[in-house]
Write a protein that holds these residues in place. Structure first.
Motif, PDB file in Angstrom:
ATOM      1  N   VAL A 215       0.614  -1.433  -0.118  1.00  0.00           N
ATOM      2  CA  VAL A 215      -0.032  -0.068   0.264  1.00  0.00           C
ATOM      3  C   VAL A 215       1.132   0.979   0.167  1.00  0.00           C
ATOM      4  O   VAL A 215       0.850   1.992  -1.005  1.00  0.00           O
ATOM      5  N   GLY A 216       1.519   1.287   0.667  1.00  0.00           N
ATOM      6  CA  GLY A 216       2.750   2.608   1.039  1.00  0.00           C
ATOM      7  C   GLY A 216       3.504   2.591  -0.873  1.00  0.00           C
ATOM      8  O   GLY A 216       3.777   3.678  -1.319  1.00  0.00           O
ATOM      9  N   ALA A 217       4.207   1.746  -0.985  1.00  0.00           N
ATOM     10  CA  ALA A 217       4.763   1.687  -2.234  1.00  0.00           C
ATOM     11  C   ALA A 217       3.935   2.250  -3.663  1.00  0.00           C
ATOM     12  O   ALA A 217       4.939   3.156  -4.082  1.00  0.00           O
ATOM     13  N   ALA A 253       1.714 -18.489   1.260  1.00  0.00           N
ATOM     14  CA  ALA A 253       2.506 -17.951  -0.081  1.00  0.00           C
ATOM     15  C   ALA A 253       2.115 -16.859  -0.136  1.00  0.00           C
ATOM     16  O   ALA A 253       3.143 -16.219  -1.329  1.00  0.00           O
ATOM     17  N   SER A 254       0.336 -16.430  -0.521  1.00  0.00           N
ATOM     18  CA  SER A 254       0.118 -14.930  -1.221  1.00  0.00           C
ATOM     19  C   SER A 254       0.991 -14.147  -0.335  1.00  0.00           C
ATOM     20  O   SER A 254       1.836 -12.847  -0.467  1.00  0.00           O
ATOM     21  N   GLN A 255       0.900 -14.606   1.077  1.00  0.00           N
ATOM     22  CA  GLN A 255       1.181 -12.813   1.979  1.00  0.00           C
ATOM     23  C   GLN A 255       3.087 -12.831   1.811  1.00  0.00           C
ATOM     24  O   GLN A 255       3.433 -11.412   1.171  1.00  0.00           O
ATOM     25  N   THR A 256       3.526 -13.911   1.450  1.00  0.00           N
ATOM     26  CA  THR A 256       5.375 -14.131   1.333  1.00  0.00           C
ATOM     27  C   THR A 256       5.406 -13.550   0.057  1.00  0.00           C
ATOM     28  O   THR A 256       6.348 -12.524  -0.075  1.00  0.00           O
ATOM     29  N   LEU A 257       5.010 -14.100  -0.998  1.00  0.00           N
ATOM     30  CA  LEU A 257       4.869 -13.156  -2.432  1.00  0.00           C
ATOM     31  C   LEU A 257       4.774 -11.435  -2.985  1.00  0.00           C
ATOM     32  O   LEU A 257       5.315 -10.633  -3.005  1.00  0.00           O
ATOM     33  N   TYR A 258       3.801 -11.715  -2.105  1.00  0.00           N
ATOM     34  CA  TYR A 258       3.350  -9.679  -1.335  1.00  0.00           C
ATOM     35  C   TYR A 258       4.594  -9.041  -1.189  1.00  0.00           C
ATOM     36  O   TYR A 258       4.497  -8.367  -1.295  1.00  0.00           O
ATOM     37  N   GLU A 259       5.017  -9.475  -0.042  1.00  0.00           N
ATOM     38  CA  GLU A 259       6.116  -8.655   0.707  1.00  0.00           C
ATOM     39  C   GLU A 259       7.111  -8.246  -0.204  1.00  0.00           C
ATOM     40  O   GLU A 259       8.152  -7.372  -0.286  1.00  0.00           O
ATOM     41  N   ARG A 260       7.112  -9.851  -0.725  1.00  0.00           N
ATOM     42  CA  ARG A 260       8.730 -10.069  -1.739  1.00  0.00           C
ATOM     43  C   ARG A 260       8.776  -8.918  -2.505  1.00  0.00           C
ATOM     44  O   ARG A 260       9.585  -8.314  -3.124  1.00  0.00           O
ATOM     45  N   GLU A 261       7.250  -8.585  -3.411  1.00  0.00           N
ATOM     46  CA  GLU A 261       7.301  -7.772  -4.464  1.00  0.00           C
ATOM     47  C   GLU A 261       7.698  -6.466  -4.082  1.00  0.00           C
ATOM     48  O   GLU A 261       8.136  -6.005  -4.838  1.00  0.00           O
ATOM     49  N   TYR A 262       7.742  -5.912  -3.186  1.00  0.00           N
ATOM     50  CA  TYR A 262       7.669  -4.163  -2.414  1.00  0.00           C
ATOM     51  C   TYR A 262       8.345  -4.017  -1.833  1.00  0.00           C
ATOM     52  O   TYR A 262       8.880  -3.023  -1.589  1.00  0.00           O
ATOM     53  N   PHE A 263       9.160  -5.833  -1.130  1.00  0.00           N
ATOM     54  CA  PHE A 263      10.410  -5.183  -0.276  1.00  0.00           C
ATOM     55  C   PHE A 263      11.471  -4.127  -0.418  1.00  0.00           C
ATOM     56  O   PHE A 263      11.217  -3.367   0.453  1.00  0.00           O
ATOM     57  N   LYS A 264      11.893  -4.491  -1.408  1.00  0.00           N
ATOM     58  CA  LYS A 264      12.745  -3.576  -2.294  1.00  0.00           C
ATOM     59  C   LYS A 264      12.225  -2.297  -2.667  1.00  0.00           C
ATOM     60  O   LYS A 264      13.507  -1.285  -2.861  1.00  0.00           O
ATOM     61  N   GLY A 285      18.418 -10.942   0.704  1.00  0.00           N
ATOM     62  CA  GLY A 285      19.319 -10.171   0.254  1.00  0.00           C
ATOM     63  C   GLY A 285      19.580  -8.620   0.874  1.00  0.00           C
ATOM     64  O   GLY A 285      20.751  -8.236  -0.619  1.00  0.00           O
ATOM     65  N   LEU A 286      19.800  -8.004   1.749  1.00  0.00           N
ATOM     66  CA  LEU A 286      19.666  -7.418   1.764  1.00  0.00           C
ATOM     67  C   LEU A 286      21.528  -6.304   2.592  1.00  0.00           C
ATOM     68  O   LEU A 286      22.298  -7.177   3.509  1.00  0.00           O
TER      69      LEU A 286
END
Length: 501
Positions: A215-217, A253-264, A285-286
């Motif tokens: 939402v923020g991204a 799986a959905s929550q993990t993919l969602y966070e991964r898409e926007y994390f960076k 991989g930060l």
């Protein structure tokens, strides 16, 4: 009177959270603290009413919005359920309504047979109406039975192979974006919060917990497309791949993919403990390790022994009293704590919890009654977070019997741990990694084998026999000052300036 939407001349921060704000002490403390530092803070949360709400939280402004709907996505399991039970209703609530209608129809038939004076005349003869009613009721009852059976059938397969295949298929087709097909719930927050974020025109969006990162991204991307300079801070409250949830593997799986898409997309990341920071570095991989802001309570001027939990229980000072504060659910291990009442005949247990009448809490009461200790179990509702350490201070020991195993349990340094610390009472925790290590390093308590009632009784006895040994570290003012919210909020202030200066 100035509108809260008008510019104040101070840099504006919009905080986002996926709950109603009430009960989320970290979010409330963050909003208050950063407003006290001089930022123009607006906290957006979810409303449980049909109308938007706005109110002040210290110098911050809270906006609560009713969530907008988005089209639902049916899983393969949902489709299989409808194929197997084609007559079922879309939910059990509707089946309940139909079941009541069946009862009304049966009453009408009885009336026609045994209350002739109240008969309603109709075109069809009474035998034909009775037959039509029977056929209709039988059909409706078949649909009700299929509904009940269908949802039971689905519930047994929530963690099954079809759900796993469904998630894997969409991940292969859409990569990290597969969450849009698996669980589009974040889009509800995006369409609800987005217009207000745009109207507020923040310099910084502070996204609390994983559901808000997208939402923020997305809000930041829209603002940048208009030429605005906006930064995104992601506040990771837990390790998403380690979440345990009854919704099953497809949901996770959905929550993990969602966070991964926007994390960076985040310009900076902050989290709640050092072990969780390590996990985030490895998972994503930060290049830069997340800052850590512990979820500690506000500084309390004293930990006066009364009034407080002891007075609420009606106990004299010499009666041993163990206290727990927080959510009441099986993973929290409260059954292990209540089980010690059968082993320690002088001990009283106080639970300061979010619900007093759930099936789990009723089970705790039944356990105490079976041990002949119903009068030694004390249940009470939540206390405001700013008052909680002083309220807990009259107890002899604070207990957190969290179950071992889930990753987020192992890396947690929970709010209640620091509330016990600020109450200056000894602490007994299960052998989850982060908290048991902290207790041992500080010398403020004991740990016990998770879900082992006898070992918890041993740890409680050790603390109750020699309480001053475990209270002695609290005489170091640096220990208490380091673990206050005021000290932790300085890390937010540093991050904000780094992102915006």
């Amino acid at each position: 009177m100035r509108s809260t939407m008008e510019p104040t001349g101070r840099p504006r921060v919009v905080m986002l959270v996926d709950n109603t704000v009430d009960g989320d002490s970290r979010v409330q403390k963050a909003a208050r603290a950063m407003a006290d530092y001089g930022w123009d803070v607006h906290l957006i949360g979810r409303s449980t009413t049909p109308a938007p709400e706005e109110y002040a939280l210290g110098a911050a402004t809270v906006h609560r919005l009713p969530l907008e709907a988005v089209p639902a996505r049916k899983s393969l399991l949902d489709r299989a359920m409808r194929l197997r039970f084609p007559l079922m209703y879309k939910n059990n609530g509707l089946a309940d309504v139909v079941q009541r209608d069946v009862g009304i129809s049966k009453t009408e038939e009885v009336q026609r047979s045994f209350a002739p004076g109240a008969r309603a005349r109709g075109v069809l003869p009474r035998p034909m109406r009775d037959l039509a009613g029977k056929v209709r009721r039988r059909f409706l009852q078949t649909r009700v039975r299929q509904t009940r059976a269908g949802f039971r059938w689905r519930g047994r397969r929530t963690h099954g192979r079809l759900q796993t295949f469904d998630a894997a298929m969409w991940k292969a087709l859409a990569g990290n974006g597969a969450w849009r097909r698996l669980d589009p719930t974040p889009l509800r927050y995006d369409v609800t919060y987005g217009p207000l974020i745009e109207a507020l025109r923040p310099a910084l969006v502070h996204a609390h917990d994983y559901r808000m990162i997208g939402v923020g991204a997305r809000a930041v991307a829209r603002a940048r497309s208009r030429g605005e300079r906006v930064r995104l801070l992601y506040d990771a409250h837990e390790f998403v791949p380690g979440i345990t949830n009854p919704a099953g593997s497809r949901w996770l799986a959905s929550q993990t993919l969602y966070e991964r898409e926007y994390f960076k997309c985040a310009d900076a990341v902050v989290t709640v403990s050092e072990p969780l920071a390590d996990l985030l570095v490895a998972e994503h991989g930060l290049a830069e390790r997340p800052a850590v802001v512990l979820n500690t309570p506000p500084r309390t001027p004293s930990a006066a022994p009364a009034p407080g939990v002891r007075a609420a229980c009606g106990l004299p000072a010499e009666t041993p009293l163990a206290v727990y504060c927080g959510g009441a659910a099986e993973p929290r291990g409260l059954h292990t704590l209540v089980g010690t009442l059968a082993l320690l005949p002088d001990l009283h247990v106080a639970l300061v919890i979010n619900t007093l009448d759930s099936p789990y809490v009723q089970g705790l009461v039944a356990t105490a009654e079976a041990a002949g200790a119903a009068d030694r179990l004390h249940l009470m509702g939540y206390v405001p977070y700013a008052e909680l350490p002083a309220f807990l201070a009259s107890a002899d020991v604070g207990v957190h019997p969290l179950r071992r195993g889930p990753v987020n349990h192992e890396v947690a340094l929970s709010t209640k741990f620091f509330e016990f610390l600020q109450a200056r009472i000894p602490v007994v925790v299960s052998d989850v990694r982060a908290m048991s290590e902290a207790v041992a390093d500080m010398g403020i308590g004991e740990s016990f084998a998770s879900e082992d009632t006898a070992d918890l009784a041993r740890a409680l006895t050790a603390v109750l026999v020699a309480p001053e040994t475990y209270r002695k570290p609290y005489t170091d003012p640096d220990l208490l000052d380091r673990y206050t919210w005021e000290a932790q909020a300085e890390h937010y202030e540093t991050l904000y300036h780094r992102l915006l200066d």
